[in-house]
Design a protein around this motif. Structure first.
Motif, PDB file in Angstrom:
ATOM      1  N   PRO A 226      -5.371  18.258  -2.572  1.00 19.75           N
ATOM      2  CA  PRO A 226      -4.553  17.156  -3.091  1.00 19.75           C
ATOM      3  C   PRO A 226      -5.083  15.810  -2.597  1.00 19.75           C
ATOM      4  O   PRO A 226      -5.360  15.648  -1.408  1.00 19.75           O
ATOM      5  CB  PRO A 226      -3.152  17.451  -2.559  1.00 19.75           C
ATOM      6  N   GLN A 227      -5.249  14.902  -3.525  1.00 24.30           N
ATOM      7  CA  GLN A 227      -5.670  13.540  -3.195  1.00 24.30           C
ATOM      8  C   GLN A 227      -4.399  12.705  -3.095  1.00 24.30           C
ATOM      9  O   GLN A 227      -3.678  12.538  -4.075  1.00 24.30           O
ATOM     10  CB  GLN A 227      -6.580  12.977  -4.300  1.00 24.30           C
ATOM     11  N   ILE A 228      -4.128  12.196  -1.894  1.00 21.95           N
ATOM     12  CA  ILE A 228      -2.892  11.442  -1.687  1.00 21.95           C
ATOM     13  C   ILE A 228      -3.227  10.033  -1.212  1.00 21.95           C
ATOM     14  O   ILE A 228      -4.151   9.840  -0.422  1.00 21.95           O
ATOM     15  CB  ILE A 228      -1.969  12.155  -0.670  1.00 21.95           C
ATOM     16  N   CYS A 229      -2.449   9.085  -1.712  1.00 18.99           N
ATOM     17  CA  CYS A 229      -2.704   7.699  -1.340  1.00 18.99           C
ATOM     18  C   CYS A 229      -1.464   7.132  -0.656  1.00 18.99           C
ATOM     19  O   CYS A 229      -0.341   7.380  -1.087  1.00 18.99           O
ATOM     20  CB  CYS A 229      -3.021   6.967  -2.635  1.00 18.99           C
ATOM     21  N   VAL A 230      -1.671   6.416   0.443  1.00 17.75           N
ATOM     22  CA  VAL A 230      -0.579   5.781   1.186  1.00 17.75           C
ATOM     23  C   VAL A 230      -0.817   4.270   1.151  1.00 17.75           C
ATOM     24  O   VAL A 230      -1.925   3.810   1.432  1.00 17.75           O
ATOM     25  CB  VAL A 230      -0.551   6.296   2.650  1.00 17.75           C
ATOM     26  N   VAL A 231       0.207   3.518   0.806  1.00 12.97           N
ATOM     27  CA  VAL A 231       0.075   2.058   0.727  1.00 12.97           C
ATOM     28  C   VAL A 231       0.751   1.434   1.944  1.00 12.97           C
ATOM     29  O   VAL A 231       1.972   1.508   2.091  1.00 12.97           O
ATOM     30  CB  VAL A 231       0.698   1.517  -0.581  1.00 12.97           C
ATOM     31  N   GLY A 232      -0.057   0.857   2.829  1.00 12.19           N
ATOM     32  CA  GLY A 232       0.461   0.243   4.059  1.00 12.19           C
ATOM     33  C   GLY A 232      -0.012   1.020   5.276  1.00 12.19           C
ATOM     34  O   GLY A 232       0.065   2.252   5.301  1.00 12.19           O
ATOM     35  N   SER A 233      -0.526   0.326   6.287  1.00  9.82           N
ATOM     36  CA  SER A 233      -1.093   1.023   7.454  1.00  9.82           C
ATOM     37  C   SER A 233      -0.351   0.720   8.742  1.00  9.82           C
ATOM     38  O   SER A 233      -0.930   0.731   9.813  1.00  9.82           O
ATOM     39  CB  SER A 233      -2.572   0.660   7.601  1.00  9.82           C
ATOM     40  N   GLY A 234       0.946   0.441   8.624  1.00 14.18           N
ATOM     41  CA  GLY A 234       1.785   0.315   9.813  1.00 14.18           C
ATOM     42  C   GLY A 234       2.241   1.707  10.245  1.00 14.18           C
ATOM     43  O   GLY A 234       1.705   2.718   9.762  1.00 14.18           O
ATOM     44  N   PRO A 235       3.237   1.785  11.140  1.00 17.57           N
ATOM     45  CA  PRO A 235       3.710   3.098  11.580  1.00 17.57           C
ATOM     46  C   PRO A 235       4.123   4.019  10.427  1.00 17.57           C
ATOM     47  O   PRO A 235       3.794   5.203  10.439  1.00 17.57           O
ATOM     48  CB  PRO A 235       4.906   2.750  12.476  1.00 17.57           C
ATOM     49  N   ALA A 236       4.814   3.487   9.416  1.00 19.19           N
ATOM     50  CA  ALA A 236       5.260   4.347   8.307  1.00 19.19           C
ATOM     51  C   ALA A 236       4.060   4.976   7.595  1.00 19.19           C
ATOM     52  O   ALA A 236       4.050   6.179   7.318  1.00 19.19           O
ATOM     53  CB  ALA A 236       6.109   3.549   7.322  1.00 19.19           C
ATOM     54  N   GLY A 237       3.050   4.174   7.308  1.00 17.14           N
ATOM     55  CA  GLY A 237       1.868   4.682   6.609  1.00 17.14           C
ATOM     56  C   GLY A 237       1.110   5.697   7.439  1.00 17.14           C
ATOM     57  O   GLY A 237       0.766   6.787   6.956  1.00 17.14           O
ATOM     58  N   PHE A 238       0.866   5.363   8.702  1.00 17.45           N
ATOM     59  CA  PHE A 238       0.078   6.270   9.551  1.00 17.45           C
ATOM     60  C   PHE A 238       0.826   7.560   9.882  1.00 17.45           C
ATOM     61  O   PHE A 238       0.234   8.633   9.889  1.00 17.45           O
ATOM     62  CB  PHE A 238      -0.397   5.566  10.827  1.00 17.45           C
ATOM     63  N   TYR A 239       2.128   7.462  10.137  1.00 15.09           N
ATOM     64  CA  TYR A 239       2.879   8.691  10.441  1.00 15.09           C
ATOM     65  C   TYR A 239       2.982   9.594   9.203  1.00 15.09           C
ATOM     66  O   TYR A 239       2.954  10.816   9.311  1.00 15.09           O
ATOM     67  CB  TYR A 239       4.267   8.368  10.994  1.00 15.09           C
ATOM     68  N   THR A 240       3.101   8.991   8.018  1.00 14.20           N
ATOM     69  CA  THR A 240       3.124   9.785   6.781  1.00 14.20           C
ATOM     70  C   THR A 240       1.786  10.514   6.630  1.00 14.20           C
ATOM     71  O   THR A 240       1.739  11.720   6.374  1.00 14.20           O
ATOM     72  CB  THR A 240       3.401   8.883   5.558  1.00 14.20           C
ATOM     73  N   ALA A 241       0.692   9.766   6.807  1.00 16.34           N
ATOM     74  CA  ALA A 241      -0.654  10.356   6.695  1.00 16.34           C
ATOM     75  C   ALA A 241      -0.833  11.475   7.726  1.00 16.34           C
ATOM     76  O   ALA A 241      -1.340  12.566   7.404  1.00 16.34           O
ATOM     77  CB  ALA A 241      -1.713   9.275   6.901  1.00 16.34           C
ATOM     78  N   GLN A 242      -0.393  11.222   8.952  1.00 14.00           N
ATOM     79  CA  GLN A 242      -0.535  12.209  10.028  1.00 14.00           C
ATOM     80  C   GLN A 242       0.146  13.529   9.654  1.00 14.00           C
ATOM     81  O   GLN A 242      -0.431  14.609   9.804  1.00 14.00           O
ATOM     82  CB  GLN A 242       0.090  11.637  11.309  1.00 14.00           C
ATOM     83  N   HIS A 243       1.363  13.420   9.127  1.00 11.37           N
ATOM     84  CA  HIS A 243       2.123  14.617   8.762  1.00 11.37           C
ATOM     85  C   HIS A 243       1.424  15.392   7.641  1.00 11.37           C
ATOM     86  O   HIS A 243       1.286  16.622   7.710  1.00 11.37           O
ATOM     87  CB  HIS A 243       3.537  14.215   8.329  1.00 11.37           C
ATOM     88  N   LEU A 244       0.972  14.671   6.621  1.00 11.00           N
ATOM     89  CA  LEU A 244       0.321  15.322   5.473  1.00 11.00           C
ATOM     90  C   LEU A 244      -0.953  16.048   5.901  1.00 11.00           C
ATOM     91  O   LEU A 244      -1.205  17.182   5.487  1.00 11.00           O
ATOM     92  CB  LEU A 244      -0.003  14.278   4.391  1.00 11.00           C
ATOM     93  N   LEU A 245      -1.752  15.396   6.744  1.00  8.24           N
ATOM     94  CA  LEU A 245      -3.029  15.984   7.179  1.00  8.24           C
ATOM     95  C   LEU A 245      -2.803  17.210   8.060  1.00  8.24           C
ATOM     96  O   LEU A 245      -3.537  18.194   7.992  1.00  8.24           O
ATOM     97  CB  LEU A 245      -3.865  14.943   7.941  1.00  8.24           C
ATOM     98  N   LYS A 246      -1.743  17.137   8.876  1.00  2.28           N
ATOM     99  CA  LYS A 246      -1.468  18.223   9.813  1.00  2.28           C
ATOM    100  C   LYS A 246      -0.892  19.445   9.092  1.00  2.28           C
ATOM    101  O   LYS A 246      -1.232  20.582   9.403  1.00  2.28           O
ATOM    102  CB  LYS A 246      -0.472  17.709  10.861  1.00  2.28           C
ATOM    103  N   GLN A 247      -0.023  19.184   8.115  1.00  2.00           N
ATOM    104  CA  GLN A 247       0.694  20.284   7.460  1.00  2.00           C
ATOM    105  C   GLN A 247      -0.061  20.876   6.271  1.00  2.00           C
ATOM    106  O   GLN A 247       0.292  21.938   5.784  1.00  2.00           O
ATOM    107  CB  GLN A 247       2.086  19.807   6.988  1.00  2.00           C
ATOM    108  N   HIS A 248      -1.052  20.148   5.748  1.00  2.00           N
ATOM    109  CA  HIS A 248      -1.825  20.676   4.612  1.00  2.00           C
ATOM    110  C   HIS A 248      -3.307  20.616   4.953  1.00  2.00           C
ATOM    111  O   HIS A 248      -3.901  19.552   4.979  1.00  2.00           O
ATOM    112  CB  HIS A 248      -1.539  19.870   3.348  1.00  2.00           C
TER     113      HIS A 248
END
Length: 489
Positions: A36-58
């Protein structure tokens, strides 16, 4: 696209004789499609924590993080006070995430201007909006536009090196500043205004801001709130820091705390401890050591309760702010529903600087994305954007500008979880998506030059090197053009 397109052509061109091989290719290709190609808009805590969860769980997910600024980390870099370096330690976790082979950071890309949300949705299986709250709530009172009136948000951006606030140039030649609001941001701003500049020398505050603060003549800072001591929005850690601030003494009116002792008993523990500290500071005689410290303090700060701003008063020549007219209020209702209603009395508070700190506010990013302008959030259910499948949100743009970094972490993990549930249930587009390859082509055709994470690490090294000479952890670069020049863009 290249490798996958080639693979497709290759498997298409096979003869029957190579059917077994073809099956092998097809099997390989179908696993490719599960990336899955996923895009996150914004690199503050919300963006990075969302990315972290996606990468870890998938284990196959690929996440691209887009950021408007050339540099990452959002409010961790531009919001957290310079004298709170320990709060910035989360940057280490975010850097680890950015170093993942399945994660990429693209700074200097403004979604809604350089690339649209529909374009991102076409290139990715899912898009998460985590761009935070980049505006402030207006006071909506006469005189708000006068010189000498700033939002606390812009003031924080100014001393923290946010490029758009570098022209702020606040005039600190007055002796009194008034901050409208009684949250942690209001306390941060008061603390920075009153901290002896030599205590800020070894922080990452910008050189320009430190220069202005050295010349400051501000001696008294008032923090004004519409309601009472039981409704303040700041937390005990920030209050304690303020009470112990070197060279400054607190001014609290014991009358504001009358009858509070009975009420304190009923409130939840964190609020109880906070109110007890306020109560003691207001009503108890300081010990001998503290009395000496307070007597020698050349600066002061105070909390003004039950006051609602009606108007910023102009100087006689009408050229700048000279005070704030406040309506005296009283409380109606109980607990969370307590409202401040005007009593009819008015009070003028003279000052030369007014900072409004009544909350941050998100902006709509793209006409294609639903937005609730009254609440300042993207309408969503547990992070799924209403009526737009494949579009998600996390952080302040999802739930409003409240809470600390840890709150945003939990919230972002939840959005990530919903996205992965939808992926599993087959609710997201099937088949491969080009991801960054498609966006890169668009950006290139529009003359936009993205900044990668390794580019950021060059800028980071430059900032650290510039700070070393003066004993600072870094000297922040504040001009995007200079950043791009240093990278040879």
């Amino acid at each position: 696209m290249g490798a996958r397109g080639g693979l497709r052509a290759l498997s298409r061109g096979r003869s029957r004789a190579g059917a077994g091989l073809e099956r092998g290719f097809r099997h390989h290709f179908s696993t490719q499609e599960k990336t899955p190609q996923i895009c996150v808009v914004g690199s503050g805590p919300a963006g990075f924590y969302t990315a972290q969860h996606l990468l870890k769980q998938h284990p196959q997910a690929h996440v691209d993080i887009y950021e408007k600024q050339p540099v990452p980390f959002g409010l961790v870099r531009f919001g957290v006070a310079p004298d709170h370096p320990e709060v910035k330690n989360v940057i280490n976790t975010f850097t680890q995430t950015a170093h993942s082979g399945r994660c990429a950071f693209w700074g200097n890309v403004e979604v809604g201007r350089d690339v649209t949300v529909p374009e991102l949705r076409e290139a990715y299986h899912a898009v998460v909006l985590s761009y935070g709250a980049e505006d402030h709530r207006a006071l909506e009172i006469p005189g708000e536009e006068l010189p000498g009136v700033f939002s606390a948000r812009a003031f924080v951006g100014w001393y923290n090196g946010l490029p758009e606030n570098q022209e702020l140039e606040p005039d600190l030649s007055c002796d009194t500043a008034v901050i409208l609001g009684q949250g942690n941001v209001a306390l941060d701003v008061a603390r920075i205004l009153l901290t002896p500049p030599e205590h800020l020398e070894r922080t990452d505050i910008t050189k320009a801001a430190l220069g202005v603060l050295r010349q400051s003549r501000v001696k008294t800072v008032w923090l004004v709130g519409r309601r009472g001591p039981l409704q303040v929005a700041f937390t005990i850690k920030e209050l304690r820091e303020m009470i112990q601030l070197p060279g400054a003494r607190p001014i609290l009116d014991p009358a504001d705390f009358l009858g509070l002792q009975d009420k304190i008993k009923e409130v939840p523990r964190p609020r109880k401890r906070l109110t007890e500290l306020l109560f003691r500071t207001a009503t108890e005689k300081p010990g001998p050591e503290e009395a000496v410290r307070q007597a020698s303090a050349s600066r002061a700060w105070g909390l003004r309760f039950f006051r609602s701003p009606q108007q910023v008063l102009p100087s006689p020549d009408g050229r700048r702010a000279a005070g704030v007219r406040l309506a005296v209020t009283r409380l109606e209702g109980v607990d969370e529903a307590t409202r401040a209603v005007p009593t009819g009395d008015i009070e003028d508070l003279p000052c030369g600087l007014v900072l409004s700190s009544i909350g941050y506010k998100s902006r709509p990013v793209d006409p294609s994305v639903p937005f609730d302008s009254k609440l300042g959030v993207i309408p969503n259910v547990e992070g799924r954007v209403m009526d737009v499948p494949g579009l998600y949100c996390s952080g302040w743009v999802k739930r409003g500008p409240t809470g600390v970094i840890a709150t945003t972490m939990t919230d972002s993990f939840l959005t990530g979880q919903m996205l992965l549930q939808d992926l599993k249930a087959g609710l997201l587009p099937s088949g491969p998506r080009p991801g960054y390859a498609a966006i890169q082509a668009l950006l290139s055709s529009r003359g936009v030059q993205p900044v990668s994470f390794s580019d950021w690490e060059k800028l980071d090294a430059e900032e650290v090197a510039r700070g070393q000479g003066t004993g600072k952890p870094r000297e922040k670069l504040v001009d995007p053009q200079e950043m791009l020049r240093l990278l040879g863009h």
